[in-house]
Design a protein around this motif. Structure first.
Motif, PDB file in Angstrom:
ATOM      1  N   LEU A   1      -3.347 -14.373   6.459  1.00  0.00           N
ATOM      2  CA  LEU A   1      -2.471 -15.203   5.628  1.00  0.00           C
ATOM      3  C   LEU A   1      -2.591 -14.727   4.190  1.00  0.00           C
ATOM      4  N   LYS A   2      -1.481 -14.280   3.634  1.00  0.00           N
ATOM      5  CA  LYS A   2      -1.513 -13.856   2.233  1.00  0.00           C
ATOM      6  C   LYS A   2      -0.960 -14.984   1.373  1.00  0.00           C
ATOM      7  N   HIS A   3      -1.813 -15.467   0.495  1.00  0.00           N
ATOM      8  CA  HIS A   3      -1.461 -16.603  -0.355  1.00  0.00           C
ATOM      9  C   HIS A   3      -0.685 -16.116  -1.569  1.00  0.00           C
TER      10      HIS A   3
ATOM     11  N   THR B   1      -6.495   3.530  -0.537  1.00  0.00           N
ATOM     12  CA  THR B   1      -7.348   3.297   0.637  1.00  0.00           C
ATOM     13  C   THR B   1      -7.549   1.802   0.914  1.00  0.00           C
ATOM     14  N   ASN B   2      -7.381   0.953  -0.112  1.00  0.00           N
ATOM     15  CA  ASN B   2      -7.488  -0.503   0.101  1.00  0.00           C
ATOM     16  C   ASN B   2      -6.343  -1.040   0.955  1.00  0.00           C
ATOM     17  N   ASN B   3      -5.247  -0.300   0.967  1.00  0.00           N
ATOM     18  CA  ASN B   3      -4.060  -0.789   1.667  1.00  0.00           C
ATOM     19  C   ASN B   3      -3.833  -0.085   2.997  1.00  0.00           C
TER      20      ASN B   3
ATOM     21  N   VAL C   1      -0.572  -1.793   4.766  1.00  0.00           N
ATOM     22  CA  VAL C   1      -0.277  -3.166   4.350  1.00  0.00           C
ATOM     23  C   VAL C   1       0.154  -3.191   2.888  1.00  0.00           C
ATOM     24  N   ASP C   2       0.453  -4.371   2.419  1.00  0.00           N
ATOM     25  CA  ASP C   2       0.809  -4.670   1.033  1.00  0.00           C
ATOM     26  C   ASP C   2       2.148  -4.070   0.593  1.00  0.00           C
ATOM     27  N   PHE C   3       3.187  -4.770   0.944  1.00  0.00           N
ATOM     28  CA  PHE C   3       4.521  -4.349   0.514  1.00  0.00           C
ATOM     29  C   PHE C   3       4.985  -5.151  -0.695  1.00  0.00           C
TER      30      PHE C   3
HETATM   31  P1  ADP Z   1      -2.001  -7.901  -3.066  1.00  0.00           P
HETATM   32  O1  ADP Z   1      -0.551  -7.559  -2.929  1.00  0.00           O
HETATM   33  O2  ADP Z   1      -2.237  -9.210  -3.719  1.00  0.00           O
HETATM   34  O3  ADP Z   1      -2.814  -6.769  -3.628  1.00  0.00           O
HETATM   35  P2  ADP Z   1      -2.615  -7.133  -0.400  1.00  0.00           P
HETATM   36  O4  ADP Z   1      -1.435  -7.322   0.476  1.00  0.00           O
HETATM   37  O5  ADP Z   1      -2.912  -5.758  -0.909  1.00  0.00           O
HETATM   38  O6  ADP Z   1      -2.548  -8.166  -1.599  1.00  0.00           O
HETATM   39  O7  ADP Z   1      -3.898  -7.636   0.349  1.00  0.00           O
HETATM   40  C1  ADP Z   1      -5.164  -7.572  -0.293  1.00  0.00           C
HETATM   41  C2  ADP Z   1      -6.202  -7.092   0.690  1.00  0.00           C
HETATM   42  O8  ADP Z   1      -6.284  -7.983   1.811  1.00  0.00           O
HETATM   43  C3  ADP Z   1      -5.891  -5.730   1.297  1.00  0.00           C
HETATM   44  O9  ADP Z   1      -6.348  -4.680   0.493  1.00  0.00           O
HETATM   45  C4  ADP Z   1      -6.657  -5.817   2.611  1.00  0.00           C
HETATM   46  O10 ADP Z   1      -8.015  -5.493   2.413  1.00  0.00           O
HETATM   47  C5  ADP Z   1      -6.538  -7.273   3.000  1.00  0.00           C
HETATM   48  N1  ADP Z   1      -5.412  -7.445   3.935  1.00  0.00           N
HETATM   49  C6  ADP Z   1      -4.100  -7.422   3.646  1.00  0.00           C
HETATM   50  N2  ADP Z   1      -3.343  -7.580   4.737  1.00  0.00           N
HETATM   51  C7  ADP Z   1      -4.194  -7.715   5.781  1.00  0.00           C
HETATM   52  C8  ADP Z   1      -4.028  -7.891   7.213  1.00  0.00           C
HETATM   53  N3  ADP Z   1      -2.806  -7.980   7.769  1.00  0.00           N
HETATM   54  N4  ADP Z   1      -5.135  -7.981   7.961  1.00  0.00           N
HETATM   55  C9  ADP Z   1      -6.360  -7.909   7.400  1.00  0.00           C
HETATM   56  N5  ADP Z   1      -6.591  -7.721   6.082  1.00  0.00           N
HETATM   57  C10 ADP Z   1      -5.524  -7.628   5.275  1.00  0.00           C
END
Ligand code: ADP
Length: 312
Positions: free
Chosen positions: A35-37, A137-139, A151-153
């Motif tokens: 869940l992304k807040h 690498t975080n994404n 991830v992270d669009f």
């Molecule tokens: P922001 O846009 O606020 O930077 P992100 O979408 O990059 O947020 O998410 C932050 C972190 O959360 C990512 O770097 C990853 O470590 C973790 N994360 C994001 N999406 C997922 C997912 N679907 N499953 C597990 N961890 C996730």
């Protein structure tokens, strides 16, 4: 929108640049989800648009190496929104931190496995006219089966829409293409390929390649290693907004080999890296071209994703 009550929040995964990501369970199905807040920002509707835009992009895409988006749910307070996604358990960045503690490194078979999957995702995005704009690498995450998921669009844009300037401090400097750092107004898919190059070097060396502390410092580090660009290697360089404003020290090209030992990256791998880190965006390698590079056919070839985690 359904309510957050449908989910049982387990723990906080990570703090992103815009909000917190939680691991949760869907109470009905028992499936793990992320869940992304979305934090409330000034404009009354701003945060819901950001959440909706990210979900729309995720829903539009269908590729094994791109995270699946499910829905948006509202929080217990009406000013909270959550983007529900498939949960992907392993972060490549975190994996590297753990490995470094044990003095472990990826072998070429691991690097190739991750790079082929990353390139496949980026090829799909660019073929769909989408720029990710924040590859790092975080994404990039991995499932238990070693399947890579981008991830992270939150920063992603369609090519057609006006190319907004990345504001300083947003996104990660270390993976930022030189044309963006020099404030070019006409960037496109090559910016993601530069980031892919930085990720490639990081996987090989187990540490980020260019660790700048500011936009100018980032440019200096790049120029020190790759040589200061010129109109010769990068037609149009001298006309970029920042080029005429700042006087950069002159450095010769060819410093990349010094950063990466031949025992860690073959000559063929280095040639691929140089093609990702090409100054002229129009000559920088595309994802489709990179997937055909001989580096991937050289022994040892990529390990099967299903074997990836257990082989570390
Ligand atoms: P922001 O846009 O606020 O930077 P992100 O979408 O990059 O947020 O998410 C932050 C972190 O959360 C990512 O770097 C990853 O470590 C973790 N994360 C994001 N999406 C997922 C997912 N679907 N499953 C597990 N961890 C996730």
């Amino acid at each position: 929108f359904r309510s957050i009550e449908e989910f049982h929040i387990l723990n906080r995964v990570d703090e992103g640049s815009y909000g917190v990501v939680y691991k949760a369970v869907n109470k009905k199905t028992g499936d793990d989800v992320a869940l992304k807040h979305f934090k409330r920002i000034n404009e009354r509707t701003g945060f819901s648009i950001a959440a909706q835009r990210e979900l729309d992009l995720l829903m539009e895409m269908g590729h094994v190496n791109i995270v699946t988006g499910h829905e948006i749910v509202v929080g217990s307070r009406s000013d909270e929104l959550f983007l529900v996604m498939e949960y992907v358990p392993h972060g490549v960045y975190n994996l590297m931190v753990t490995m470094r503690n044990y003095r472990l490194m990826f072998g070429p078979e691991h690097v190739k496995c991750l790079m082929l999957q990353l390139l496949s995702a980026v090829q799909y995005l660019h073929d769909s006219f989408i720029l990710h704009r924040d590859l790092k690498t975080n994404n990039i995450l991995l499932t238990e089966d070693g399947v890579l998921k981008v991830v992270d669009f939150g920063m992603a844009r369609e090519f057609e829409s006006p190319h907004q300037q990345l504001s300083p401090g947003v996104g990660t400097l270390w993976y930022c293409a030189p044309e963006l750092l020099l404030h070019s107004k006409t960037y496109s898919s090559p910016i993601d390929m530069w980031s892919v190059g930085c990720i490639f070097a990081e996987l090989v060396n187990m540490q980020p390649l260019f660790r700048g502390t500011s936009q100018l410092n980032q440019l200096k580090l790049i120029f020190q290693q790759l040589g200061t660009p010129s109109e010769n290697v990068w037609p149009g360089y001298s006309a970029l907004p920042l080029t005429s404003e700042v006087i950069f020290d002159q450095h010769p090209p060819g410093g990349l080999r010094k950063e990466i030992k031949p025992s860690l990256l073959s000559d063929s791998g280095l040639s691929l890296l140089e093609q990702f880190l090409t100054y002229d965006p129009s000559r920088r390698i595309t994802a489709t071209e990179a997937l055909l590079h001989p580096y991937f056919d050289e022994q040892p070839v990529a390990i099967e994703p299903a074997m990836f985690l257990s082989s570390l």
